[in-house]
Design a protein around this motif. Structure first.
Motif, PDB file in Angstrom:
ATOM      1  N   LEU A  44       0.818  -1.100   0.103  1.00 58.16           N
ATOM      2  CA  LEU A  44      -0.241  -0.078   0.068  1.00 58.16           C
ATOM      3  C   LEU A  44       0.878   1.211  -0.055  1.00 58.16           C
ATOM      4  N   ASP A  45       1.800   1.193   0.797  1.00 59.84           N
ATOM      5  CA  ASP A  45       2.869   2.575   0.766  1.00 59.84           C
ATOM      6  C   ASP A  45       3.331   2.652  -0.533  1.00 59.84           C
ATOM      7  N   LEU A  46       3.910   1.546  -1.219  1.00 62.89           N
ATOM      8  CA  LEU A  46       4.538   1.712  -2.566  1.00 62.89           C
ATOM      9  C   LEU A  46       3.380   2.186  -3.584  1.00 62.89           C
ATOM     10  N   LEU A  47       2.303   1.534  -3.366  1.00 62.08           N
ATOM     11  CA  LEU A  47       1.160   1.941  -4.199  1.00 62.08           C
ATOM     12  C   LEU A  47       0.939   3.493  -4.236  1.00 62.08           C
ATOM     13  N   HIS A  48       0.880   4.128  -3.145  1.00 66.84           N
ATOM     14  CA  HIS A  48       0.663   5.487  -2.915  1.00 66.84           C
ATOM     15  C   HIS A  48       1.475   6.463  -3.411  1.00 66.84           C
ATOM     16  N   GLY A  49       2.601   5.771  -3.887  1.00 68.81           N
ATOM     17  CA  GLY A  49       3.879   6.769  -4.390  1.00 68.81           C
ATOM     18  C   GLY A  49       3.797   6.471  -6.018  1.00 68.81           C
ATOM     19  N   SER A  50       2.879   5.615  -6.679  1.00 67.82           N
ATOM     20  CA  SER A  50       2.962   5.139  -7.778  1.00 67.82           C
ATOM     21  C   SER A  50       2.684   6.406  -8.834  1.00 67.82           C
TER      22      SER A  50
END
Length: 308
Positions: A44-50
């Protein structure tokens, strides 16, 4: 290309995922971890920065959802203690690693899938993965001395005030106590590194010893390696994704290079889309050749003692 990171909730796995996200080369990143909430949180943390960096599918999943992966990156493992050698991890990590391999086999793998082992002791576990998964040797790679080589080059550049990307020098053998530096082929901007001012025999000895102790130093100072190992993992994955045919010091089960067979150890290896394409048997100085043979013997002796 789809990459599944097993152990992606840990420091190494999450740093590798971030490095893969930043480059934007692979299209899909799946995070697996024994701690499902941690895997979901990292994804989720990575997705937020996508939206800021790359259009990729990033999510947490399980072995069944991972079975169509192009590359499995295994980073799961128990952390090395400050005064513990990497080989001392064997008795604590083999059972964990074997369970991961069993889960992968149960879910199924693509016939052309690549398995990329990062967990320590990486050479032993790479050899174990090749044996248990019954894949062609080309499809099972270990991180090997990639991280040691990156540290070696970076420290040389720092001390001699050189551009780090133009320092080409290898660490080969075991990722551990019997690793050795290859000064015979080391270069800076294509020039012999040993002829560069300041690269004296004393400097060579000191910089290798610092390289060799770098893992323990990072553990002592911050608890464990993360960013550098994440970048070296990404370097290998990108060589695969782009079919670069890049020569890298990854660990694979040897097929005769330097007279070695059946042992997973780092020698210069051409890496591309199909995995380890070939070993490159460059000439070594006699003392380097002897160090490679000694490293292989140490790994063979250790592998013979494990209970797989």
């Amino acid at each position: 290309m789809k990459v599944s990171i097993i152990g992606g909730g840990g420091r190494v796995g999450s740093n590798a995922a971030f490095a893969l996200q930043c480059a934007g080369i692979v299209s899909e990143i799946q995070i697996l971890d024994a701690n499902a909430d941690m895997a979901e949180g990292e994804a989720l943390d990575l997705l937020h920065g996508s939206s800021s960096i790359a259009d990729q599918r990033i999510y947490a999943g399980d072995y069944n959802r991972a079975k169509d992966s192009d590359v499995f990156v295994i980073t799961a493992g128990l952390r090395r203690k400050p005064d513990e050698s990497r080989l001392d991890l064997i008795n604590r990590n083999v059972a964990l690693f074997s369970g991961i391999l069993d889960s992968m086999k149960a879910a199924g793998l693509r016939k052309d899938a690549l398995v990329f082992v990062v967990s320590n002791p990486v050479d032993i576990l790479t050899q174990l993965a090749a044996a248990k998964l019954n894949l062609p040797w080309q499809q099972v790679l270990g991180l090997g001395t990639m991280l040691d080589t990156a540290r070696f080059r970076s420290l040389i550049a720092q001390e001699l005030k050189l551009a780090a990307t133009q320092v080409k020098a290898l660490i080969l053998g075991e990722h551990g106590d019997s690793m050795f530096p290859v000064w015979s082929s080391a270069t800076y901007a294509g020039l012999p590194l040993t002829k560069i001012a300041g690269c004296t025999p004393t400097f060579q000895s000191q910089i290798f010893e610092r390289t060799k102790g770098s893992g323990a130093e990072v553990i002592r100072r911050k608890g464990g390696a993360g960013w550098a190992v994440g970048l070296t993992i990404a370097e290998v994955v990108h060589a695969i994704a782009h079919d670069k045919r890049q020569v890298l010091p990854v660990s694979t089960v040897q097929q005769g290079a330097y007279g070695l067979r059946g042992v997973a150890i780092s020698v210069p290896t051409i890496v591309g889309r199909a995995g380890a394409l070939a070993h490159v048997e460059v000439e070594l100085w006699p003392k380097e050749q002897q160090a490679l043979q000694a490293s292989a013997r140490a790994l063979n002796e250790t592998f013979a003692k494990i209970k797989a």
